[in-house]
Design a protein around this motif. Structure first.
Motif, PDB file in Angstrom:
ATOM      1  N   ILE A 106       0.838  -1.207   0.000  1.00 55.15           N
ATOM      2  CA  ILE A 106       0.000   0.000   0.000  1.00 55.15           C
ATOM      3  C   ILE A 106       0.869   1.250   0.000  1.00 55.15           C
ATOM      4  O   ILE A 106       0.601   2.224  -0.724  1.00 55.15           O
ATOM      5  N   ASP A 107       1.926   1.239   0.788  1.00 51.73           N
ATOM      6  CA  ASP A 107       2.806   2.401   0.908  1.00 51.73           C
ATOM      7  C   ASP A 107       3.485   2.725  -0.421  1.00 51.73           C
ATOM      8  O   ASP A 107       3.606   3.898  -0.790  1.00 51.73           O
ATOM      9  N   ILE A 108       3.920   1.701  -1.135  1.00 48.73           N
ATOM     10  CA  ILE A 108       4.548   1.905  -2.447  1.00 48.73           C
ATOM     11  C   ILE A 108       3.537   2.439  -3.455  1.00 48.73           C
ATOM     12  O   ILE A 108       3.834   3.325  -4.265  1.00 48.73           O
ATOM     13  N   CYS A 109       2.314   1.922  -3.394  1.00 42.47           N
ATOM     14  CA  CYS A 109       1.302   2.286  -4.390  1.00 42.47           C
ATOM     15  C   CYS A 109       0.721   3.678  -4.159  1.00 42.47           C
ATOM     16  O   CYS A 109       0.373   4.368  -5.122  1.00 42.47           O
ATOM     17  N   LYS A 110       0.584   4.091  -2.899  1.00 46.46           N
ATOM     18  CA  LYS A 110      -0.121   5.346  -2.628  1.00 46.46           C
ATOM     19  C   LYS A 110       0.723   6.582  -2.903  1.00 46.46           C
ATOM     20  O   LYS A 110       0.183   7.675  -3.058  1.00 46.46           O
ATOM     21  N   ASP A 111       2.041   6.425  -2.979  1.00 45.58           N
ATOM     22  CA  ASP A 111       2.935   7.547  -3.261  1.00 45.58           C
ATOM     23  C   ASP A 111       3.595   7.306  -4.616  1.00 45.58           C
ATOM     24  O   ASP A 111       4.421   6.399  -4.762  1.00 45.58           O
ATOM     25  N   LYS A 112       3.242   8.107  -5.603  1.00 40.77           N
ATOM     26  CA  LYS A 112       3.720   7.873  -6.960  1.00 40.77           C
ATOM     27  C   LYS A 112       5.228   8.067  -7.100  1.00 40.77           C
ATOM     28  O   LYS A 112       5.852   7.503  -7.992  1.00 40.77           O
ATOM     29  N   ILE A 274      -0.320   2.366  -9.702  1.00 36.65           N
ATOM     30  CA  ILE A 274      -1.015   1.174  -9.240  1.00 36.65           C
ATOM     31  C   ILE A 274      -1.992   1.583  -8.156  1.00 36.65           C
ATOM     32  O   ILE A 274      -1.612   2.268  -7.190  1.00 36.65           O
ATOM     33  N   ASN A 275      -3.236   1.175  -8.297  1.00 33.38           N
ATOM     34  CA  ASN A 275      -4.231   1.404  -7.256  1.00 33.38           C
ATOM     35  C   ASN A 275      -4.642   0.044  -6.689  1.00 33.38           C
ATOM     36  O   ASN A 275      -5.197  -0.781  -7.424  1.00 33.38           O
ATOM     37  N   PRO A 276      -4.381  -0.218  -5.409  1.00 32.51           N
ATOM     38  CA  PRO A 276      -4.678  -1.534  -4.825  1.00 32.51           C
ATOM     39  C   PRO A 276      -6.137  -1.672  -4.409  1.00 32.51           C
ATOM     40  O   PRO A 276      -6.460  -1.924  -3.248  1.00 32.51           O
ATOM     41  N   ARG A 277      -7.008  -1.496  -5.381  1.00 29.48           N
ATOM     42  CA  ARG A 277      -8.457  -1.558  -5.142  1.00 29.48           C
ATOM     43  C   ARG A 277      -9.143  -1.819  -6.486  1.00 29.48           C
ATOM     44  O   ARG A 277      -8.488  -1.849  -7.535  1.00 29.48           O
TER      45      ARG A 277
END
Length: 327
Positions: A106-112, A274-277
């Motif tokens: 999540i941390d990698i994905c939420k910050d571009k 990447i959006n993990p949803r």
């Protein structure tokens, strides 16, 4: 309520197509911080809950999961991901599986910025990211040949506050206008969104690319699936790299992932984000044969599944609809 297994979906809002599809396989318990939302009229039960920042958010969710015998919890809003991950064990103790990637993913994905840095080190192409010093030098030296550039919030969602920058004047304005910006080279090519479903062991079950034909207010309204092996293979490679971030409980990439790429006319593929949803256009993948409902049931029953790449090619044209409430 019938004998179907129950899942809970948060922040249901207006995700009617998603709810209607998953209702074929599950009883849907829908929750949202607002009562005035259309999806509440399409779920089996609706609960109004506190916002994710509220101290009672987790306790209220746990109560609902226990009361409704919820076997899987699926969050739709990024603002809930971190706190849910921190409380994953509490849900697991009452036999509610959290269909969400681990905190490291999540941390990698939420910050571009982190997305670009992580995958560049792993030989997955990203549009070049310009540092603050590089941007200052471009402005100072009036390097007009560098344009166009692209700017967006590093922690943004959808297409909000994303802009193509064509010259120095626009760069000077937008670098201060966009909060927490990431400024990248502007890649010319076709934009792809890939709907992925990953099991609890990090294995991809479905990887369905689609072309974004038209986007309105950050949400796709016209889209077409496409059988592009290069895009599919690159998406699988992204999932493999995310699984190198598995935590101490061996949880890495889990559940829905929405991966965006650009492909140039030279078949060069660039990872955008990447959006993990679940993505807004995922109902098209459902319609084309990606049976997420069946796969999620298999996940709950710990059944082994193989990667399925047999989907139809279809075009989706979305339109507005409404729910009418008698006061």
């Amino acid at each position: 309520m019938n004998k179907k297994r129950s899942i809970l979906i948060t922040s249901i809002g207006k995700r009617v197509q998603l709810i209607k599809y998953l209702s074929k396989a599950f009883n849907i318990i829908g929750v949202d911080a607002g009562e005035l939302n259309p999806c509440r009229y399409f779920v089996d039960k609706f609960y109004k809950i506190p916002k994710a920042v509220d101290k009672n958010y987790i306790s209220e969710l746990l109560k609902i999961c226990e009361k409704e015998n919820v076997e899987m919890l699926i969050p739709l809003y990024e603002g809930e991901f971190s706190i849910l991950n921190k409380n994953r064990d509490r849900f697991e103790k009452m036999n509610t599986k959290l269909m969400l990637s681990c905190e490291k993913v999540i941390d990698i994905c939420k910050d571009k910025n982190k997305t670009a840095e992580y995958f560049t080190r792993r030989n997955i192409k990203n549009p070049r990211v310009y540092t603050k010093n590089e941007i200052d030098n471009i402005i100072y030296n009036k390097e007009e040949t560098i344009f166009p550039l692209f700017i967006k919030p590093a922690d943004g969602m959808g297409s909000s506050n994303t802009f193509k920058i064509r010259n120095i004047k626009e760069l000077e304005f937008f670098k201060d206008y966009v909060v927490n910006p990431i400024i990248q080279e502007c890649i010319k090519g076709e934009e792809y969104t890939v709907d992925c479903l990953v099991d609890f062991n990090g294995n991809p079950i479905y990887v369905v690319p689609r072309i974004r034909l038209e986007v309105r207010s950050g949400e796709v309204v016209k889209s077409r699936t496409i059988k592009d092996k290069l895009i599919i293979n690159e998406a699988i490679k992204v999932i493999e790299e995310l699984n190198k971030l598995k935590d101490e409980n061996h949880i890495g990439a889990v559940g829905p992932l929405t991966i965006q790429f650009f492909k140039t006319d030279k078949d060069e593929i660039y990872l955008l984000e990447i959006n993990p949803r679940f993505g807004g256009g995922v109902p098209l993948s459902f319609e084309c044969g990606a049976d997420y409902g069946k796969a999620m049931l298999n996940m709950l029953e710990n059944k082994s599944m193989s990667f399925e790449n047999n989907f139809e090619v279809k075009t989706m044209l979305r339109f507005d609809d409404a729910v009418y409430i008698k006061e």
